[in-house]
Write a protein that holds these residues in place. Structure first.
Motif, PDB file in Angstrom:
ATOM      1  N   HIS A   1       0.681  -1.234  -0.096  1.00  0.00           N
ATOM      2  CA  HIS A   1       0.176  -0.101  -0.041  1.00  0.00           C
ATOM      3  C   HIS A   1       0.836   1.195  -0.053  1.00  0.00           C
ATOM      4  CE1 HIS A   1      -2.893   2.740   2.412  1.00  0.00           C
ATOM      5  NE2 HIS A   1      -3.182   2.817   0.939  1.00  0.00           N
ATOM      6  N   GLY A   2       0.902   2.177  -1.207  1.00  0.00           N
ATOM      7  CA  GLY A   2       1.685   3.225  -0.967  1.00  0.00           C
ATOM      8  C   GLY A   2       1.774   3.774  -2.419  1.00  0.00           C
ATOM      9  N   ASP A   3       2.636   4.691  -2.695  1.00  0.00           N
ATOM     10  CA  ASP A   3       2.573   5.343  -3.994  1.00  0.00           C
ATOM     11  C   ASP A   3       3.333   4.613  -5.027  1.00  0.00           C
ATOM     12  OD1 ASP A   3       2.904   7.395  -5.789  1.00  0.00           O
ATOM     13  OD2 ASP A   3       3.385   9.115  -4.589  1.00  0.00           O
ATOM     14  N   ALA A   4       2.624   4.369  -5.999  1.00  0.00           N
ATOM     15  CA  ALA A   4       3.592   3.652  -6.950  1.00  0.00           C
ATOM     16  C   ALA A   4       4.437   4.305  -7.834  1.00  0.00           C
ATOM     17  CB  ALA A   4       2.184   3.390  -8.157  1.00  0.00           C
ATOM     18  N   ARG A   5       4.840   5.649  -7.611  1.00  0.00           N
ATOM     19  CA  ARG A   5       5.992   6.464  -8.089  1.00  0.00           C
ATOM     20  C   ARG A   5       7.284   6.056  -7.347  1.00  0.00           C
ATOM     21  NH1 ARG A   5       2.862  11.894  -7.975  1.00  0.00           N
ATOM     22  NH2 ARG A   5       2.248  10.915  -6.111  1.00  0.00           N
ATOM     23  N   GLU A   6       6.927   5.659  -6.117  1.00  0.00           N
ATOM     24  CA  GLU A   6       8.122   5.286  -5.066  1.00  0.00           C
ATOM     25  C   GLU A   6       8.209   4.087  -4.688  1.00  0.00           C
ATOM     26  OE1 GLU A   6       7.140   8.286  -2.417  1.00  0.00           O
ATOM     27  OE2 GLU A   6       7.639   9.843  -3.487  1.00  0.00           O
TER      28      GLU A   6
ATOM     29  N   THR B   1      -2.457  -2.993 -15.162  1.00  0.00           N
ATOM     30  CA  THR B   1      -2.706  -1.986 -14.278  1.00  0.00           C
ATOM     31  C   THR B   1      -3.906  -1.351 -14.901  1.00  0.00           C
ATOM     32  OG1 THR B   1      -1.879   0.276 -13.456  1.00  0.00           O
ATOM     33  CG2 THR B   1      -1.017  -0.624 -15.575  1.00  0.00           C
ATOM     34  N   SER B   2      -4.663  -0.599 -13.920  1.00  0.00           N
ATOM     35  CA  SER B   2      -5.681   0.168 -14.470  1.00  0.00           C
ATOM     36  C   SER B   2      -5.365   1.609 -13.766  1.00  0.00           C
ATOM     37  CB  SER B   2      -7.138  -0.350 -13.798  1.00  0.00           C
ATOM     38  OG  SER B   2      -7.997   0.429 -14.005  1.00  0.00           O
ATOM     39  N   PRO B   3      -4.844   2.486 -14.534  1.00  0.00           N
ATOM     40  CA  PRO B   3      -4.400   3.739 -13.678  1.00  0.00           C
ATOM     41  C   PRO B   3      -5.576   4.638 -13.635  1.00  0.00           C
ATOM     42  CG  PRO B   3      -3.440   3.348 -15.869  1.00  0.00           C
ATOM     43  CD  PRO B   3      -4.326   2.460 -15.775  1.00  0.00           C
ATOM     44  N   PRO B   4      -5.398   5.694 -12.782  1.00  0.00           N
ATOM     45  CA  PRO B   4      -6.750   6.572 -12.447  1.00  0.00           C
ATOM     46  C   PRO B   4      -7.128   7.445 -13.817  1.00  0.00           C
ATOM     47  CG  PRO B   4      -4.625   7.166 -10.863  1.00  0.00           C
ATOM     48  CD  PRO B   4      -4.344   6.146 -12.090  1.00  0.00           C
ATOM     49  N   TYR B   5      -8.254   7.777 -13.948  1.00  0.00           N
ATOM     50  CA  TYR B   5      -8.555   8.688 -15.072  1.00  0.00           C
ATOM     51  C   TYR B   5      -8.218  10.100 -14.696  1.00  0.00           C
ATOM     52  CZ  TYR B   5     -11.232   4.870 -16.588  1.00  0.00           C
ATOM     53  OH  TYR B   5     -11.818   3.505 -17.215  1.00  0.00           O
ATOM     54  N   PRO B   6      -7.817  10.787 -15.598  1.00  0.00           N
ATOM     55  CA  PRO B   6      -7.344  12.148 -15.246  1.00  0.00           C
ATOM     56  C   PRO B   6      -8.591  13.254 -14.973  1.00  0.00           C
ATOM     57  CG  PRO B   6      -6.726  11.774 -17.478  1.00  0.00           C
ATOM     58  CD  PRO B   6      -7.286  10.692 -16.919  1.00  0.00           C
TER      59      PRO B   6
ATOM     60  N   ASP C   1     -12.270  10.961  -7.778  1.00  0.00           N
ATOM     61  CA  ASP C   1     -11.699  11.265  -6.523  1.00  0.00           C
ATOM     62  C   ASP C   1     -11.823   9.989  -6.137  1.00  0.00           C
ATOM     63  OD1 ASP C   1     -10.885  11.444  -3.855  1.00  0.00           O
ATOM     64  OD2 ASP C   1     -11.395  13.570  -3.877  1.00  0.00           O
ATOM     65  N   TYR C   2     -10.800   9.068  -6.007  1.00  0.00           N
ATOM     66  CA  TYR C   2     -10.723   7.757  -5.580  1.00  0.00           C
ATOM     67  C   TYR C   2     -10.763   7.546  -4.058  1.00  0.00           C
ATOM     68  CZ  TYR C   2      -9.927   6.526 -10.495  1.00  0.00           C
ATOM     69  OH  TYR C   2     -10.205   6.423 -11.868  1.00  0.00           O
ATOM     70  N   HIS C   3     -10.154   8.500  -3.459  1.00  0.00           N
ATOM     71  CA  HIS C   3     -10.313   8.327  -2.115  1.00  0.00           C
ATOM     72  C   HIS C   3     -11.838   8.479  -1.666  1.00  0.00           C
ATOM     73  CE1 HIS C   3      -5.996   8.430  -1.917  1.00  0.00           C
ATOM     74  NE2 HIS C   3      -5.980   8.186  -0.715  1.00  0.00           N
TER      75      HIS C   3
ATOM     76  N   SER D   1      -3.117  12.987  -0.845  1.00  0.00           N
ATOM     77  CA  SER D   1      -2.233  14.101  -1.585  1.00  0.00           C
ATOM     78  C   SER D   1      -1.331  13.420  -2.415  1.00  0.00           C
ATOM     79  CB  SER D   1      -1.215  14.718  -0.441  1.00  0.00           C
ATOM     80  OG  SER D   1      -0.534  13.934   0.069  1.00  0.00           O
ATOM     81  N   GLU D   2      -1.163  12.032  -2.436  1.00  0.00           N
ATOM     82  CA  GLU D   2      -0.510  11.456  -3.482  1.00  0.00           C
ATOM     83  C   GLU D   2      -1.173  10.770  -4.483  1.00  0.00           C
ATOM     84  OE1 GLU D   2       1.895   8.282  -1.111  1.00  0.00           O
ATOM     85  OE2 GLU D   2       1.874   9.786   0.629  1.00  0.00           O
ATOM     86  N   GLU D   3      -2.454  11.077  -4.813  1.00  0.00           N
ATOM     87  CA  GLU D   3      -3.263  10.766  -5.567  1.00  0.00           C
ATOM     88  C   GLU D   3      -3.179  11.020  -7.003  1.00  0.00           C
ATOM     89  OE1 GLU D   3      -7.497   9.409  -4.595  1.00  0.00           O
ATOM     90  OE2 GLU D   3      -7.948  10.226  -6.641  1.00  0.00           O
ATOM     91  N   ILE D   4      -2.788  10.213  -8.092  1.00  0.00           N
ATOM     92  CA  ILE D   4      -2.763  10.714  -9.186  1.00  0.00           C
ATOM     93  C   ILE D   4      -3.940  11.052 -10.002  1.00  0.00           C
ATOM     94  CG2 ILE D   4      -1.504   9.812 -11.557  1.00  0.00           C
ATOM     95  CD1 ILE D   4       0.502   8.434 -10.040  1.00  0.00           C
ATOM     96  N   GLY D   5      -4.071  11.983 -10.702  1.00  0.00           N
ATOM     97  CA  GLY D   5      -5.127  12.232 -11.514  1.00  0.00           C
ATOM     98  C   GLY D   5      -6.163  13.396 -11.007  1.00  0.00           C
TER      99      GLY D   5
HETATM  100  C1  LIG Z   1      -8.892   3.061 -12.202  1.00  0.00           C
HETATM  101  S1  LIG Z   1      -8.777   2.831 -10.576  1.00  0.00           S
HETATM  102  C2  LIG Z   1      -8.148   1.340 -10.577  1.00  0.00           C
HETATM  103  C3  LIG Z   1      -8.647   0.416  -9.533  1.00  0.00           C
HETATM  104  C4  LIG Z   1      -8.344  -0.894  -9.443  1.00  0.00           C
HETATM  105  N1  LIG Z   1      -8.272  -1.644 -10.554  1.00  0.00           N
HETATM  106  C5  LIG Z   1      -8.915  -1.876  -8.588  1.00  0.00           C
HETATM  107  O1  LIG Z   1      -9.689  -2.708  -9.068  1.00  0.00           O
HETATM  108  O2  LIG Z   1      -9.198  -1.425  -7.430  1.00  0.00           O
HETATM  109  C6  LIG Z   1      -7.225   3.854 -10.303  1.00  0.00           C
HETATM  110  C7  LIG Z   1      -6.562   3.565  -9.006  1.00  0.00           C
HETATM  111  O3  LIG Z   1      -5.323   4.214  -8.830  1.00  0.00           O
HETATM  112  C8  LIG Z   1      -5.085   4.583  -7.389  1.00  0.00           C
HETATM  113  N2  LIG Z   1      -3.888   5.494  -7.483  1.00  0.00           N
HETATM  114  C9  LIG Z   1      -4.078   6.806  -7.580  1.00  0.00           C
HETATM  115  N3  LIG Z   1      -2.678   7.405  -7.425  1.00  0.00           N
HETATM  116  C10 LIG Z   1      -2.089   6.451  -7.065  1.00  0.00           C
HETATM  117  C11 LIG Z   1      -0.608   6.605  -6.531  1.00  0.00           C
HETATM  118  N4  LIG Z   1       0.394   7.364  -6.506  1.00  0.00           N
HETATM  119  N5  LIG Z   1       0.110   5.286  -6.219  1.00  0.00           N
HETATM  120  C12 LIG Z   1      -0.717   3.916  -6.150  1.00  0.00           C
HETATM  121  N6  LIG Z   1      -2.219   3.944  -6.791  1.00  0.00           N
HETATM  122  C13 LIG Z   1      -2.574   5.273  -6.930  1.00  0.00           C
HETATM  123  C14 LIG Z   1      -6.497   5.242  -7.128  1.00  0.00           C
HETATM  124  O4  LIG Z   1      -6.540   5.154  -5.612  1.00  0.00           O
HETATM  125  C15 LIG Z   1      -7.439   3.966  -7.814  1.00  0.00           C
HETATM  126  O5  LIG Z   1      -7.637   3.112  -6.712  1.00  0.00           O
END
Ligand SMILES: C[S@@+](CC[C@H](N)C(=O)[O-])C[C@H]1O[C@@H](n2cnc3c(N)ncnc32)[C@H](O)[C@@H]1O
Length: 129
Positions: A3-8, A20-25, A29-31, A48-52
């Motif tokens: 559980h953490g920031d995928a950039r790090e 992977t299924s990245p966030p939609y820009p 708001d996934y949180h 604050s680390e959420e991308i998108g």
């Molecule tokens: C389109 S959703 C995909 C969800 C995933 N496929 C699932 O079934 O749970 C994008 C996910 O990327 C996560 N996310 C956003 N920024 C992130 C980051 N810096 N590091 C890791 N995950 C991140 C969001 O919280 C969200 O859960």
């Protein structure tokens, strides 16, 4: 589960593939969408680390994540990205991540029910380092 920031996050690997299924820009708001899950599982929120959250920085951030994923692959490994690329960002993102697009498949998302039912397509991008 990491559980953490995928950039790090330190990725162990090497892996045969990454899906992977990245966030939609700028769309979700996934949180907030999954606030119940953070509570239920006792996970620390990392808003604050959420991308998108904004479109700004999205391409650089996703490219950084995918570049790291690419480095964690075994030779011949693939990265599969599930995304609705309606802004046409992913050709540039993959190039910036040092990845080559092998295939781009269109997927009709037609198994939705209730409020989410409706015409929706997403793509499955298959890339290699
Ligand atoms: C389109 S959703 C995909 C969800 C995933 N496929 C699932 O079934 O749970 C994008 C996910 O990327 C996560 N996310 C956003 N920024 C992130 C980051 N810096 N590091 C890791 N995950 C991140 C969001 O919280 C969200 O859960």
């Amino acid at each position: 589960m990491l559980h953490g920031d995928a950039r790090e996050l330190a990725l162990e690997g090497p892996f045969d593939g990454v899906v992977t299924s990245p966030p939609y820009p700028g769309l979700i708001d996934y949180h907030e969408q999954h606030a119940y899950a953070y509570e239920l599982l006792g996970l620390e929120r990392r808003d604050s680390e959420e991308i998108g959250r904004g479109v700004k920085g999205y391409c650089d951030d996703i490219a950084a994540v995918l570049a790291r994923a690419g480095r964690a692959l075994r030779p011949g490994g693939k990265i599969v990205v599930v995304v609705n690329d309606r802004r046409g960002l992913y050709d540039g993102i993959l190039t910036a991540a040092g990845l080559r697009l092998e295939d781009r498949l269109l997927r009709h998302v037609n198994r939705r029910t209730g409020r989410r039912k409706g015409e929706f397509y997403e793509e499955v991008l298959i890339a290699t380092p």
